[in-house]
Design an enzyme around this catalytic site. Structure first.
Site, short mmCIF file in Angstrom:
data_model
loop_
_atom_site.label_atom_id
_atom_site.label_comp_id
_atom_site.label_asym_id
_atom_site.label_seq_id
_atom_site.Cartn_x
_atom_site.Cartn_y
_atom_site.Cartn_z
N SER A 103 0.70 -1.04 -0.11
CA SER A 103 0.01 0.12 0.00
C SER A 103 0.77 1.21 0.02
O SER A 103 1.57 1.43 -0.80
CB SER A 103 -0.88 0.02 1.09
OG SER A 103 -1.83 0.92 1.17
N ASP A 241 -8.19 -5.91 -5.49
CA ASP A 241 -7.56 -4.59 -4.87
C ASP A 241 -7.71 -3.52 -5.84
O ASP A 241 -8.23 -3.58 -7.17
CB ASP A 241 -6.11 -4.48 -4.64
CG ASP A 241 -5.57 -3.66 -3.74
OD1 ASP A 241 -6.28 -2.51 -3.20
OD2 ASP A 241 -4.31 -3.56 -3.52
N HIS A 276 -6.93 -6.15 -0.80
CA HIS A 276 -5.82 -5.05 -0.57
C HIS A 276 -4.82 -5.80 0.55
O HIS A 276 -5.36 -6.02 1.62
CB HIS A 276 -6.41 -3.88 0.00
CG HIS A 276 -5.07 -2.84 0.05
ND1 HIS A 276 -4.46 -2.39 -0.97
CD2 HIS A 276 -4.83 -1.86 1.20
CE1 HIS A 276 -3.36 -1.33 -0.58
NE2 HIS A 276 -3.84 -1.19 0.63
#
Length: 564
Positions: A103, A241, A276
């Site tokens: 991320s 994601d 994610h």
């Protein structure tokens, strides 16, 4: 740092080891303490140290115990560079450093890689879709960082992130409840959403009030098509994601713009069916959102150690058999390897939107057909009212911090009159879609500006309509993100919607469906249809939006069909 600011940093080393160590650097905006805990929280620092590495975990400037002032992405390049220099100068360091993180921790690596620090020997970049500027003059690049897609603002993900993690005053507000986020998402104007929540000062106002081509974004160091790269990277991303396609584009740029054989030849990517940052924690059976996807487990930690051993301990045999591309085919529920993306044998195929003019709802007459229209066909019109937007089911606020929650069943959503549904016949042999998906539509509107959303779905024999991939375009940007061009009422325009990338097998007995609407809320902000700034407006206009599909304006979805 070069300006005297000190960044809070933890160092992990194997106890009692007297020699020099190669280092794995993790730069985080979420704090150091979680890495001090044993499994299952953040075991990576201790795990890598136990395998003979020094591990450096550092809090970004202006956050937690680090000095200076926080500004999203602005200091990541230089601070990362200075940290690499500091590590390389330590008496316990071999001078070889790899970077790691998912991320925001991946985005910092993408930014840092462009500086080509001599100590930066490799990277594992996970979940960093949206780290590119793209070419703002081309329709093919529809992302700016991960805050914008097709010109629309990604509310559902970014409102919680700004509230909880991006305060200028170092405060760390508690997550809001889902109901509190729901009220915040509905706030107008968009620029006041964070204020309505009582959030501390952030850069939200700057990020949402600027056009995608604003030079303000250039200072952030996002990946450019003309970048020069000298670091081998393993990209890790997932189909559910945000921005799997962006990770593929990053891999492409890193390879094409590599200045050394290692950089050109060793850009690898893993694409899983996770949400994610979830690739390494997939379980068996693998259930993502409302999809059962077999057993998608991958021995990620061994793969990561092999990667670091190759580049930091000079053991190239550890990755000798690693494919350039590893991807999971959903539906077939199997891992595949390829040397390129899209894989060899994929052919682009046009599936045309057809109807008798009543494609509204899944009960309408919309069809998806490989045969193009041969003459006039009545267009399909729906009413888009920003006060009652079409819901997006795959994102959640609260403790999920705005992350995706995976595929959902859209059957009920598809009973709305403002959702057009174009559905194939029952598949006799099955179809594999592997690659980038795009929708080329001919549209018109009563409004000077509006949005069009396209979503590809897998319709099961029991009627479940499970989303596979989707995308949006704010029509004012149909000619590129460096200009805004309004529509004239009822005039027909061709638009190109990027639906990202996927790999999905539609089995025999299933159907392929394409939904068209003008909203996906609260994932994206609502287009208020006025032609104004949108971010500073509180009034809206109801739009009558039309999708055309006659011989002279044949709308279609471009599917990458894998060879049987």
């Amino acid at each position: 740092m070069r300006d005297g600011v000190e960044l809070a940093t933890d160092i992990y080393r194997p106890a009692g080891y007297p020699g020099k160590l190669s280092t794995i650097l993790i730069r985080t905006k979420y704090g150091r303490p979680p890495y001090r805990l044993p499994e299952p929280s953040k075991p990576v620092a201790m795990m890598f140290a136990a395998q003979g590495y020094a591990v450096v975990v550092q809090e970004l400037r202006g956050l937690f115990d680090s000095g200076g002032h926080f500004a999203l992405l602005e200091h990541d390049a230089m601070d990362g560079y200075d940290t690499l220099s500091w590590i390389a100068s330590q008496p316990w360091s071999t001078g070889r450093v790899g970077t790691y993180g998912c991320s925001a921790l991946g985005t910092t690596q993408v930014i840092l890689a462009q500086l080509r620090h001599p100590a930066h020997r490799c990277a594992i970049i996970e979940g960093a879709g949206g780290s590119m500027t793209g070419d703002r003059t081309r329709l093919g690049d529809q992302r700016l960082c991960s805050l914008r897609w097709g010109g629309a603002v990604e509310l559902g993900m970014w409102v919680p992130h700004f509230h909880q993690n991006h305060a200028k005053d170092r405060s760390r507000p508690q997550p809001k409840t889902d109901e509190e986020y729901k009220r915040a998402f509905a706030t107008l104007p968009v620029i006041d959403i964070l204020n309505s929540m009582g959030s501390p000062p952030t850069e939200w106002e700057d990020w949402v009030s600027r056009d995608p081509d604003d030079p303000w974004f250039d200072r952030l160091g996002l990946l450019r098509e003309d970048a020069k790269i000298d670091v081998p990277a393993l990209f890790v991303h997932s189909w559910y994601d945000v921005g799997a396609g962006d990770a593929l584009h990053q891999q492409r740029v890193f390879s094409y713009r590599g200045v050394s054989p290692a950089a050109r030849e060793h850009q690898h990517i893993i694409l899983s069916p996770a949400v994610h940052c979830g690739t390494a924690t997939l379980t068996a059976p693998t259930v993502v959102g409302e999809r059962e996807l077999g057993d998608a487990r991958l021995d990620c930690w061994q793969i990561y150690l092999n990667w670091y051993d190759c580049w930091l301990k000079e053991k190239p045999d550890r990755i000798a058999e690693m494919p350039r591309v590893q991807y999971y085919v959903m539906g077939r529920n199997e891992w595949r390897a390829a040397s390129e993306w899209p894989p060899a044998g994929v052919e682009l195929q046009r599936w045309f939107l057809r109807s008798g003019g009543n494609a509204n709802t899944r009960l309408g007459d919309g069809t998806l057909d490989v045969e193009p229209p041969s003459g006039d066909e009545p267009a399909d019109t729906f009413v888009y009212d920003p006060e009652n937007p079409v819901p997006f089911l795959g994102v959640k606020g609260g403790n999920s911090v705005g992350t995706t929650i995976g595929p959902q069943d859209y059957q009920e959503v598809e009973l709305r009159k403002d959702v057009l549904c174009f559905t194939s016949e029952l598949l006799e042999k099955g179809v594999e879609v592997t690659g980038f998906v795009r929708a080329i539509l001919f549209v018109s509107s009563s409004a000077p500006d509006t949005d069009f959303v396209a979503r590809l779905l897998d319709v099961h024999p029991d009627g479940r309509a499970i989303d596979v991939v989707d995308g949006i375009l704010r029509v004012r940007y149909r000619e590129g993100f460096n200009r805004t061009v309004m529509m004239k009422p009822r005039e027909v325009y061709q638009i190109d919607i990027d639906l990202d990338a996927t790999s999905n097998w539609f089995p025999p007995g299933h159907r392929i469906r394409l939904e068209i609407s003008s909203s996906a809320f609260p994932r994206f902000d609502r287009n208020l249809n006025t032609g104004g700034n949108n971010w500073d407006e509180t009034e809206w206009v109801v739009a009558h939006n039309t999708v055309h599909h006659c011989a002279e304006a044949a709308s279609y979805v471009l599917l990458p069909i894998a060879a049987k």
